[in-house]
Design an enzyme around this catalytic site. Sequence first.
Site, PDB file in Angstrom:
ATOM      1  N   LEU A 203     -11.374  30.432  14.208  1.00 44.23           N
ATOM      2  CA  LEU A 203     -10.666  29.162  14.388  1.00 44.23           C
ATOM      3  C   LEU A 203     -10.820  28.223  13.200  1.00 44.23           C
ATOM      4  O   LEU A 203      -9.921  27.438  12.907  1.00 44.23           O
ATOM      5  CB  LEU A 203     -11.177  28.447  15.650  1.00 44.23           C
ATOM      6  CG  LEU A 203     -10.860  29.112  16.994  1.00 44.23           C
ATOM      7  CD1 LEU A 203     -11.505  28.335  18.127  1.00 44.23           C
ATOM      8  CD2 LEU A 203      -9.345  29.211  17.203  1.00 44.23           C
ATOM      9  N   GLY A 204     -11.944  28.290  12.529  1.00 45.30           N
ATOM     10  CA  GLY A 204     -12.147  27.381  11.406  1.00 45.30           C
ATOM     11  C   GLY A 204     -13.465  27.653  10.704  1.00 45.30           C
ATOM     12  O   GLY A 204     -14.378  28.264  11.251  1.00 45.30           O
TER      13      GLY A 204
ATOM     14  N   GLY B 256     -16.478  25.793   8.237  1.00 41.59           N
ATOM     15  CA  GLY B 256     -17.061  24.588   7.661  1.00 41.59           C
ATOM     16  C   GLY B 256     -18.104  24.946   6.626  1.00 41.59           C
ATOM     17  O   GLY B 256     -18.331  26.124   6.324  1.00 41.59           O
TER      18      GLY B 256
ATOM     19  N   GLN C  11     -19.219  28.366  11.191  1.00 45.62           N
ATOM     20  CA  GLN C  11     -17.884  28.894  11.430  1.00 45.62           C
ATOM     21  C   GLN C  11     -17.620  28.822  12.931  1.00 45.62           C
ATOM     22  O   GLN C  11     -18.522  29.001  13.748  1.00 45.62           O
ATOM     23  CB  GLN C  11     -17.769  30.347  10.956  1.00 45.62           C
ATOM     24  CG  GLN C  11     -16.373  30.948  11.171  1.00 45.62           C
ATOM     25  CD  GLN C  11     -16.188  32.276  10.459  1.00 45.62           C
ATOM     26  OE1 GLN C  11     -16.955  32.628   9.587  1.00 45.62           O
ATOM     27  NE2 GLN C  11     -15.156  33.008  10.838  1.00 45.62           N
ATOM     28  N   VAL C  12     -16.372  28.520  13.301  1.00 42.25           N
ATOM     29  CA  VAL C  12     -15.994  28.428  14.705  1.00 42.25           C
ATOM     30  C   VAL C  12     -15.014  29.555  15.016  1.00 42.25           C
ATOM     31  O   VAL C  12     -14.036  29.752  14.288  1.00 42.25           O
ATOM     32  CB  VAL C  12     -15.364  27.061  15.038  1.00 42.25           C
ATOM     33  CG1 VAL C  12     -14.994  27.001  16.518  1.00 42.25           C
ATOM     34  CG2 VAL C  12     -16.317  25.929  14.692  1.00 42.25           C
TER      35      VAL C  12
ATOM     36  N   LYS D  42     -19.440  28.063  18.026  1.00 39.26           N
ATOM     37  CA  LYS D  42     -19.870  27.583  16.713  1.00 39.26           C
ATOM     38  C   LYS D  42     -21.061  28.429  16.277  1.00 39.26           C
ATOM     39  O   LYS D  42     -22.058  28.518  16.994  1.00 39.26           O
ATOM     40  CB  LYS D  42     -20.254  26.109  16.811  1.00 39.26           C
ATOM     41  CG  LYS D  42     -20.598  25.449  15.487  1.00 39.26           C
ATOM     42  CD  LYS D  42     -20.849  23.955  15.709  1.00 39.26           C
ATOM     43  CE  LYS D  42     -21.164  23.227  14.415  1.00 39.26           C
ATOM     44  NZ  LYS D  42     -21.386  21.769  14.662  1.00 39.26           N
TER      45      LYS D  42
ATOM     46  N   LYS E 210     -28.893  31.291  10.500  1.00 38.45           N
ATOM     47  CA  LYS E 210     -30.248  30.796  10.752  1.00 38.45           C
ATOM     48  C   LYS E 210     -31.032  30.513   9.483  1.00 38.45           C
ATOM     49  O   LYS E 210     -31.988  29.735   9.501  1.00 38.45           O
ATOM     50  CB  LYS E 210     -31.009  31.784  11.641  1.00 38.45           C
ATOM     51  CG  LYS E 210     -30.571  31.721  13.095  1.00 38.45           C
ATOM     52  CD  LYS E 210     -31.301  32.720  13.960  1.00 38.45           C
ATOM     53  CE  LYS E 210     -32.749  32.380  14.135  1.00 38.45           C
ATOM     54  NZ  LYS E 210     -33.410  33.276  15.120  1.00 38.45           N
TER      55      LYS E 210
ATOM     56  N   ASP F  37     -18.913   9.453  13.562  1.00 40.14           N
ATOM     57  CA  ASP F  37     -17.946  10.204  12.750  1.00 40.14           C
ATOM     58  C   ASP F  37     -16.639  10.402  13.520  1.00 40.14           C
ATOM     59  O   ASP F  37     -16.093  11.504  13.570  1.00 40.14           O
ATOM     60  CB  ASP F  37     -18.533  11.551  12.330  1.00 40.14           C
ATOM     61  CG  ASP F  37     -17.798  12.159  11.132  1.00 40.14           C
ATOM     62  OD1 ASP F  37     -17.068  11.415  10.438  1.00 40.14           O
ATOM     63  OD2 ASP F  37     -17.953  13.374  10.896  1.00 40.14           O
TER      64      ASP F  37
ATOM     65  N   ASP G 290     -17.882  17.430  17.949  1.00 37.56           N
ATOM     66  CA  ASP G 290     -18.760  17.415  16.770  1.00 37.56           C
ATOM     67  C   ASP G 290     -19.751  16.256  16.807  1.00 37.56           C
ATOM     68  O   ASP G 290     -19.466  15.155  16.339  1.00 37.56           O
ATOM     69  CB  ASP G 290     -17.945  17.372  15.478  1.00 37.56           C
ATOM     70  CG  ASP G 290     -18.801  17.735  14.264  1.00 37.56           C
ATOM     71  OD1 ASP G 290     -20.043  17.721  14.379  1.00 37.56           O
ATOM     72  OD2 ASP G 290     -18.233  18.033  13.190  1.00 37.56           O
TER      73      ASP G 290
END
Length: 333
Positions: free
Chosen positions: A18-19, A21, A25-26, A41, A45, A132, A149
């Site tokens: 999905l996305g 960052g 990662q999602v 999400k 580690k 945010d 988030d």
Amino acid sequence: MLQNYVSNTTRYQYIQALGQGNMSQVVLVKDMMKNQLCAMKIILKELLDDPQFALSMKREILIHMNLNHKNVVKLYETFEDDSFLYLVLEYCNQGTLSSQKVLFGENNIFDCFHQILDGIDYLHNNNIIHRDIKPDNILIDNGVYKICDFGSAIQLNCDQFFISEQQGTIGYAAPEMLLNQDYDHKVDIWSLGVVVYELLHLHKPQQEVQVNERLNEDLQILLYAMLTKPHQQRPTCKQVYLCKWFKKMMKQLKLYNKYEHEQLKSKHLNKQIQIKTLQNCCFDLKQAAVSQSNSLTQSDSTTTPMIPNSIQNSTDSLHDSIPIVESPANPQM
């Protein structure tokens, strides 16, 4: 690679990415036990070797795991394996508010506006500042707007009113935050003001805020108030609910305005007007006082999210460096 790791959890079936960052990662997964779609999400580690990042993740989970409101994305579960930390979240099928490339008008801005405000008000009533608020952090699920988030969120101690830790996103962060000044919950009101302004104008406000004069005058006044630079003069969530435009829109759409109801009830009681339901009101207040001794309403999920050991162990010696209150008060649904 991530697909293989997700599949190895057995309960969750990987569907698609999905996305991506900087830190995570999602992906979209299917919960085979509940037969429902979830957003997962995934955090490497190795990043938790950084104590500050581990502390930030712990704070995010501690705050998010207790939240239960229709305008806040739910955190269902957290777990880990040898390589990754997983957060299983509510999936929203219409993406983010930033993906809605349309000019909002007065007729449709209120639906978005009041739902986001409801979520922020719920957070503020539990001493949580999101820090945010922006279109990328507003998800939409079948027309319902949900705040997501909580990586920048903080929960204040009961005796704490101001903080100065810099967070947020340039363009949406309040002036006092950018200037490293003390700030409070009103930074979220500024950010929401920027979001609503952008939806109505298709650009962010400039140094000197200029609201479209063709908008309803009461809406103009509200936007100017939310984007007032001195935070002492900026309204709280309650004051937004009680402003002229907001009250008018809620009445027009036959939506319940809890703060206007409280205001009217207080006005009647102050005038010592006998109300038939006064005894019932007093009973309700007693019940509310009892319920306040509890923490936030428990999630309807059968699994309570837990703090993964990798985060707990990494932050045991640092937990006092950032205040966290694990039992929020005064839930507002």
